[in-house]
Scaffold this active site. Structure first.
Site, PDB file in Angstrom:
ATOM      1  N   TYR A  86      34.103 -75.760  -3.171  1.00  0.00           N
ATOM      2  CA  TYR A  86      34.079 -75.242  -4.681  1.00  0.00           C
ATOM      3  C   TYR A  86      33.656 -76.264  -5.630  1.00  0.00           C
ATOM      4  O   TYR A  86      32.708 -76.193  -6.307  1.00  0.00           O
ATOM      5  CB  TYR A  86      35.498 -74.608  -4.925  1.00  0.00           C
ATOM      6  CG  TYR A  86      35.486 -74.078  -6.208  1.00  0.00           C
ATOM      7  CD1 TYR A  86      34.672 -72.670  -6.556  1.00  0.00           C
ATOM      8  CD2 TYR A  86      36.099 -74.467  -7.430  1.00  0.00           C
ATOM      9  CE1 TYR A  86      34.569 -72.130  -7.707  1.00  0.00           C
ATOM     10  CE2 TYR A  86      36.032 -73.901  -8.606  1.00  0.00           C
ATOM     11  CZ  TYR A  86      35.417 -72.711  -8.761  1.00  0.00           C
ATOM     12  OH  TYR A  86      35.346 -72.285 -10.086  1.00  0.00           O
ATOM     13  N   ARG A 310      37.718 -77.970 -14.964  1.00  0.00           N
ATOM     14  CA  ARG A 310      37.290 -79.075 -14.258  1.00  0.00           C
ATOM     15  C   ARG A 310      37.537 -80.346 -14.820  1.00  0.00           C
ATOM     16  O   ARG A 310      36.683 -81.293 -14.658  1.00  0.00           O
ATOM     17  CB  ARG A 310      35.587 -78.767 -13.933  1.00  0.00           C
ATOM     18  CG  ARG A 310      35.635 -77.425 -13.197  1.00  0.00           C
ATOM     19  CD  ARG A 310      33.950 -77.155 -12.926  1.00  0.00           C
ATOM     20  NE  ARG A 310      33.710 -75.834 -13.088  1.00  0.00           N
ATOM     21  CZ  ARG A 310      32.571 -75.376 -12.816  1.00  0.00           C
ATOM     22  NH1 ARG A 310      31.484 -75.982 -12.807  1.00  0.00           N
ATOM     23  NH2 ARG A 310      32.273 -73.902 -12.791  1.00  0.00           N
ATOM     24  N   LEU A 375      28.564 -63.887 -21.906  1.00  0.00           N
ATOM     25  CA  LEU A 375      29.094 -62.553 -22.586  1.00  0.00           C
ATOM     26  C   LEU A 375      29.728 -62.612 -23.755  1.00  0.00           C
ATOM     27  O   LEU A 375      30.134 -61.739 -24.464  1.00  0.00           O
ATOM     28  CB  LEU A 375      29.998 -62.050 -21.346  1.00  0.00           C
ATOM     29  CG  LEU A 375      29.662 -61.637 -20.205  1.00  0.00           C
ATOM     30  CD1 LEU A 375      30.765 -61.459 -19.074  1.00  0.00           C
ATOM     31  CD2 LEU A 375      28.566 -60.722 -19.919  1.00  0.00           C
ATOM     32  N   ASP A 497      -8.717 -53.269  15.695  1.00  0.00           N
ATOM     33  CA  ASP A 497      -9.423 -54.356  14.630  1.00  0.00           C
ATOM     34  C   ASP A 497      -9.047 -55.610  15.479  1.00  0.00           C
ATOM     35  O   ASP A 497      -8.330 -55.423  16.314  1.00  0.00           O
ATOM     36  CB  ASP A 497      -8.416 -54.165  13.533  1.00  0.00           C
ATOM     37  CG  ASP A 497      -8.353 -55.570  12.726  1.00  0.00           C
ATOM     38  OD1 ASP A 497      -9.585 -55.715  12.354  1.00  0.00           O
ATOM     39  OD2 ASP A 497      -7.413 -55.889  12.299  1.00  0.00           O
ATOM     40  N   TYR A 498      -9.624 -56.721  15.017  1.00  0.00           N
ATOM     41  CA  TYR A 498      -9.552 -57.990  15.733  1.00  0.00           C
ATOM     42  C   TYR A 498      -8.612 -58.856  15.213  1.00  0.00           C
ATOM     43  O   TYR A 498      -7.710 -59.003  15.436  1.00  0.00           O
ATOM     44  CB  TYR A 498     -10.929 -58.452  16.106  1.00  0.00           C
ATOM     45  CG  TYR A 498     -10.840 -59.805  16.970  1.00  0.00           C
ATOM     46  CD1 TYR A 498     -10.296 -59.578  18.180  1.00  0.00           C
ATOM     47  CD2 TYR A 498     -11.091 -61.001  16.377  1.00  0.00           C
ATOM     48  CE1 TYR A 498     -10.343 -60.763  19.250  1.00  0.00           C
ATOM     49  CE2 TYR A 498     -10.822 -61.932  17.098  1.00  0.00           C
ATOM     50  CZ  TYR A 498     -10.467 -61.871  18.583  1.00  0.00           C
ATOM     51  OH  TYR A 498     -10.183 -62.962  19.454  1.00  0.00           O
TER      52      TYR A 498
HETATM   53  C1  GDG Z   1      29.262 -66.499 -15.248  1.00  0.00           C
HETATM   54  C2  GDG Z   1      27.926 -67.183 -15.767  1.00  0.00           C
HETATM   55  C3  GDG Z   1      27.452 -64.905 -16.972  1.00  0.00           C
HETATM   56  C4  GDG Z   1      36.317 -67.546 -22.821  1.00  0.00           C
HETATM   57  N1  GDG Z   1      37.294 -68.179 -23.401  1.00  0.00           N
HETATM   58  C5  GDG Z   1      38.219 -67.340 -23.526  1.00  0.00           C
HETATM   59  C6  GDG Z   1      38.086 -66.310 -22.965  1.00  0.00           C
HETATM   60  N2  GDG Z   1      36.941 -66.197 -22.441  1.00  0.00           N
HETATM   61  C7  GDG Z   1      36.133 -65.126 -21.821  1.00  0.00           C
HETATM   62  C8  GDG Z   1      35.290 -64.552 -22.713  1.00  0.00           C
HETATM   63  C9  GDG Z   1      34.210 -63.728 -21.599  1.00  0.00           C
HETATM   64  C10 GDG Z   1      34.391 -65.092 -20.487  1.00  0.00           C
HETATM   65  O1  GDG Z   1      35.507 -65.896 -20.724  1.00  0.00           O
HETATM   66  C11 GDG Z   1      33.029 -66.054 -20.495  1.00  0.00           C
HETATM   67  O2  GDG Z   1      31.970 -65.387 -20.361  1.00  0.00           O
HETATM   68  P1  GDG Z   1      30.589 -65.845 -19.685  1.00  0.00           P
HETATM   69  O3  GDG Z   1      29.491 -65.046 -19.743  1.00  0.00           O
HETATM   70  O4  GDG Z   1      30.506 -67.416 -19.923  1.00  0.00           O
HETATM   71  O5  GDG Z   1      31.236 -65.993 -17.995  1.00  0.00           O
HETATM   72  P2  GDG Z   1      31.616 -66.593 -16.797  1.00  0.00           P
HETATM   73  O6  GDG Z   1      32.356 -65.877 -16.086  1.00  0.00           O
HETATM   74  O7  GDG Z   1      32.226 -67.992 -17.332  1.00  0.00           O
HETATM   75  O8  GDG Z   1      30.345 -67.062 -16.128  1.00  0.00           O
HETATM   76  C12 GDG Z   1      27.551 -66.458 -17.194  1.00  0.00           C
HETATM   77  C13 GDG Z   1      28.781 -64.616 -16.506  1.00  0.00           C
HETATM   78  O9  GDG Z   1      29.205 -65.203 -15.047  1.00  0.00           O
HETATM   79  C14 GDG Z   1      28.707 -63.082 -15.976  1.00  0.00           C
HETATM   80  O10 GDG Z   1      27.564 -62.724 -14.933  1.00  0.00           O
HETATM   81  O11 GDG Z   1      27.297 -64.431 -18.369  1.00  0.00           O
HETATM   82  O12 GDG Z   1      26.185 -66.884 -17.613  1.00  0.00           O
HETATM   83  O13 GDG Z   1      27.888 -68.667 -15.999  1.00  0.00           O
HETATM   84  O14 GDG Z   1      34.483 -62.665 -21.170  1.00  0.00           O
HETATM   85  O15 GDG Z   1      35.817 -63.673 -23.523  1.00  0.00           O
HETATM   86  N3  GDG Z   1      39.055 -65.183 -22.736  1.00  0.00           N
HETATM   87  C15 GDG Z   1      40.311 -65.551 -23.197  1.00  0.00           C
HETATM   88  N4  GDG Z   1      40.612 -66.693 -23.853  1.00  0.00           N
HETATM   89  C16 GDG Z   1      39.742 -67.452 -23.900  1.00  0.00           C
HETATM   90  O16 GDG Z   1      40.172 -68.748 -24.551  1.00  0.00           O
HETATM   91  N5  GDG Z   1      41.254 -64.594 -23.100  1.00  0.00           N
END
Ligand code: GDG
Length: 727
Positions: A86, A310, A375, A497-498
């Protein structure tokens, strides 16, 4: 039906209880929410690491049986395994490379070995709990080898794969020593999907160049299976975020934040601590904004949430130090009594607090240097209840391909970040609303539920396609049926065909002379008086005569039926004409600018060969050449054939198909067989009657009844027919 999601981690929070046992609570992330919409159609299970390391087998067993109640199936890993697989291969080799941080990518033998070992452990777990009817959906870059490992063990299993992070350009992906293994791993799936078309394009190019397989649109054949690739942008739980403003707990938090930050414009920044997120660049951009727009000093606050991650890894610890320093430096330089430019939170926020931040912020500054999707950008838009916020979004995030109404920036361009912040602050209310509403309209449709359903639909399409293909591939049963038919027939027509069919392709066509094995086979086929054997080729008469002229009773058709040899004499189908010079000139010009391309002049056709040209360049040049040839050929009533690595110009009147028509008009046959590999052979398949046996070598063809997946199986098949007669 059962659907098994396989991801690095189970969506579960583990708590140790007072009795020293463990308790588990589902943690509903975006993925789990999206998949819950499939609950009515599938019994959903999850396989993954449970987030804890236990030493004793008895504890493992106890945890396994507790989790089973939630339909979760844990894969236990030792600390060493977890670190090398990981933190190691996944996050120190693949993650930086996929996010274009080439120099951060570490190549360590033990990382790769453990990655393989852990993927094999996941495979064992999957096989332990699934049956043949199960759908297995593998998630993300930690498990790229798993689809193929599963396929090897259970060829009929239905396997999907989604890649959540960017798939980099081939130029970057190729540096990985294990590139071929990773791609073969993914091709074990039926469907390999990405967030954007760009990632999909990069994947196709990596497969074509590394594994020398050719995609037809979004499909590639692997053994006898079709594998599809698709772009399916992941969305969010729109209903949840669009309603957060009305939640009591969120409103309470909004008031708290407003009190703490005062009546100022808030710029929100939310990320996990990661170099790919561009947090430092963002700070530099904000500092530049303060420097260039002193009128905003004291009126704007950057609320920067960095979620620890990390931080034991050196690169991350170093980044954290730099962030701390930069924040202190900006605050030290610009802060005034009662105002701090950067409010820095190095912790994770509970959901209701984060939602409150989304609601109160005037601007979301989302500027990753690379991000698979992101997201946060979508969550901010959905939470912006009165549509008066502005999203500043990096064009390097997957989300940028959907959210075009954001202020799109290059995150490496400090001045652009500064300008974008200013533009957002002075943006008229109507424009803010118009942009926000358009983005909301999109993300309210492309939700995480829709994403999950779209994936299932695409996956279903490949499964159906493979079912259809199963009947096309020449199975042992098919061969037995054809052999019986052959044995019982009185008069047989066998058209072959060849190049690419009886003989594999060679760089130089004159090196493809028939082997003793081919000649012996043709002799044997021709010896049987019931057989009429025809070589129907694009080669010229001189060449065919030289190689096959000595075989008794063989019929030959040269240059796609332009001439033919019957009962020992050659005949022309059409009169030879002079070539239009423009055609030859165009082909010569394309030879000069395309290394390894060459021209073959036949008596009735001109062929521009590009077999040894780089795949991409060859395709580009072939298209360019055809575009130039098209108007000339339509004036001259000539046909352009885009064949197997060859662009050929020939008169329109005849084809390999017209040769079949000629042969069929000569006499009656009760067994008819045509085998070919090229597009030019399709006309031959079309000309055969419905009960004729048509076999395409290589790719599947709609025109041919059967398909043989590789050229080296053709001779054994023909020998099998011959032998059926001797039984
Ligand atoms: C992979 C890909 C792709 C963040 N800080 C807090 C918190 N968050 C939540 C957000 C959001 C999620 O974490 C982060 O969204 P990402 O899009 O960066 O997703 P990851 O899972 O980290 O990464 C990324 C994703 O997969 C989906 O395919 O978009 O590009 O790297 O939902 O709201 N939530 C809370 N407190 C925080 O401090 N509760």
């Amino acid at each position: 039906m059962k659907l098994f999601i396989v991801s690095n981690r189970l969506p579960v929070k583990v708590k140790e209880n007072e009795q020293g046992g463990y308790e588990f609570e589902r943690s509903a992330g975006g993925l789990a929410t999206g998949l819950s919409s499939l609950d009515s159609d599938y019994e959903t299970h999850w396989i993954g690491w449970p987030g804890i390391n236990v030493k004793r087998k008895t504890t493992e067993r106890a945890i396994t049986s507790s989790l089973k109640r939630l339909n979760y199936h844990p894969v236990f890993l030792s600390n060493i395994q977890y670190n090398n697989y990981y933190e190691g291969y996944s996050n120190s080799t693949l993650w930086p490379l996929c996010h274009y941080f080439y120099s951060y990518s570490q190549q360590r033998k033990k990382y790769w070995e453990t990655y393989r070992e852990v993927n094999a452990l996941f495979c064992e777990k999957v096989l332990e709990v699934v049956d043949d009817d199960t759908l297995v959906w593998v998630q993300d870059y930690q498990l790229m080898l798993l689809p193929q490992l599963l396929r090897e063990q259970r060829p009929n299993l239905r396997i999907g794969y989604f890649h959540h992070i960017p798939f980099p350009s081939y130029e970057l992906f190729r540096v990985l020593p294990e590139r071929a293994n990773l791609l073969q791993g993914l091709l074990g799936a039926d469907l390999v999907a990405f967030h954007t078309h760009d990632y999909m394009r990069h994947f196709i190019s990596a497969v074509e160049r590394t594994l020398h397989k050719e995609f037809k649109l979004n499909e590639v054949m692997v053994d006898n299976r079709a594998v599809h690739t698709e772009a399916l942008p992941m969305g969010i739980n729109y209903d949840l975020y669009s309603q957060v403003y009305h939640k009591k707990e969120v409103r309470r938090n909004i008031l708290k934040v407003q009190k703490q930050l005062g009546n100022r414009n808030i710029i929100l920044s939310v990320d996990r601590l990661d170099y790919s997120k561009g947090i430092l660049h963002r700070l530099v951009g904000f500092e530049s904004f303060l420097a260039h727009h002193p009128e905003h000093i004291g009126k704007v606050t950057l609320a920067m949430i960095v979620v620890p991650s990390r931080d034991k890894v050196e690169k991350y610890a170093e980044m954290k130090r730099k962030l701390d320093e930069r924040v202190s430096s900006i605050n030290g330089k610009y802060a005034k009594v009662g105002w701090t430019p950067v409010e820095y939170y190095y912790r994770s926020f509970p959901f209701e607090e984060l939602a409150a931040m989304y609601c109160v912020s005037d601007i979301a500054l989302v500027s990753p240097l690379r991000d698979g999707m992101n997201l946060v950008a979508k969550e901010y838009v959905a939470s912006n209840h009165d549509s008066n916020g502005v999203l500043i979004l990096s064009e390097m995030a997957g989300a940028a391909s959907e959210l075009k109404e954001a202020i799109l920036i290059n995150p490496n361009d400090t001045e652009q970040i500064a300008d974008a912040i200013n533009q957002a602050l002075v943006m008229p209310e109507e424009e803010k609303k118009m942009r926000m509403d358009r983005m909301k309209a999109k993300i309210s449709k492309q939700t995480v539920n829709k994403w999950a359903r779209d994936f299932m639909d695409e996956w279903h399409n490949v499964i159906v396609r493979n079912k259809q293909l199963e009947n096309k591939f020449l199975s042992d049963t098919h061969v037995d049926e054809i052999a019986t038919h052959y044995r019982n027939a009185q008069r047989r027509l066998i058209v072959l065909d060849y190049d690419g069919t009886l003989m594999g392709f060679k760089n130089n066509p004159m090196d493809a002379a028939p082997t003793p094995e081919i000649l012996e086979l043709l002799h044997s086929l021709c010896e049987d008086e019931c057989n009429k054997v025809v070589i129907n080729s694009g080669r010229d008469a001189f060449n065919l005569e030289q190689w096959f002229g000595h075989i008794n009773n063989i019929s030959l058709a040269a240059e796609h039926g332009a001439s033919y040899k019957e009962h020992g004499a050659w005949h022309d189908t059409i009169e030879r004409t002079e070539w239009n010079n423009q055609i030859l000139n165009a082909m010569q010009a394309f030879v000069r600018k395309t290394p390894e391309a060459w021209i073959e002049k036949k008596s009735t056709a001109l062929a521009w060969h590009y077999r040894d040209v780089d795949t991409w360049l060859g395709m580009l040049r072939a298209k360019q050449l055809m575009q130039i040839l098209f108007p000339i050929c339509s004036m001259e009533n000539l046909q352009i054939i885009n064949g197997n690595k060859v662009v050929e110009v020939k008169p329109n009147e005849y084809s390999k198909g017209t040769e079949i028509q000629r042969l069929l008009a000569l006499e009656h046959y009760d067994f008819m067989l045509a085998i070919g590999d090229d597009t030019t052979d399709e006309s031959m398949f079309r000309a055969m009657p419905n009960h004729g046996i048509t076999i395409k070598v290589g790719h599947i063809s709609d025109e041919a009844r059967y398909c043989i997946n590789s050229q080296d199986k053709v001779i054994p098949f023909l020998k099998r027919l011959l032998n059926s007669n001797n039984v």
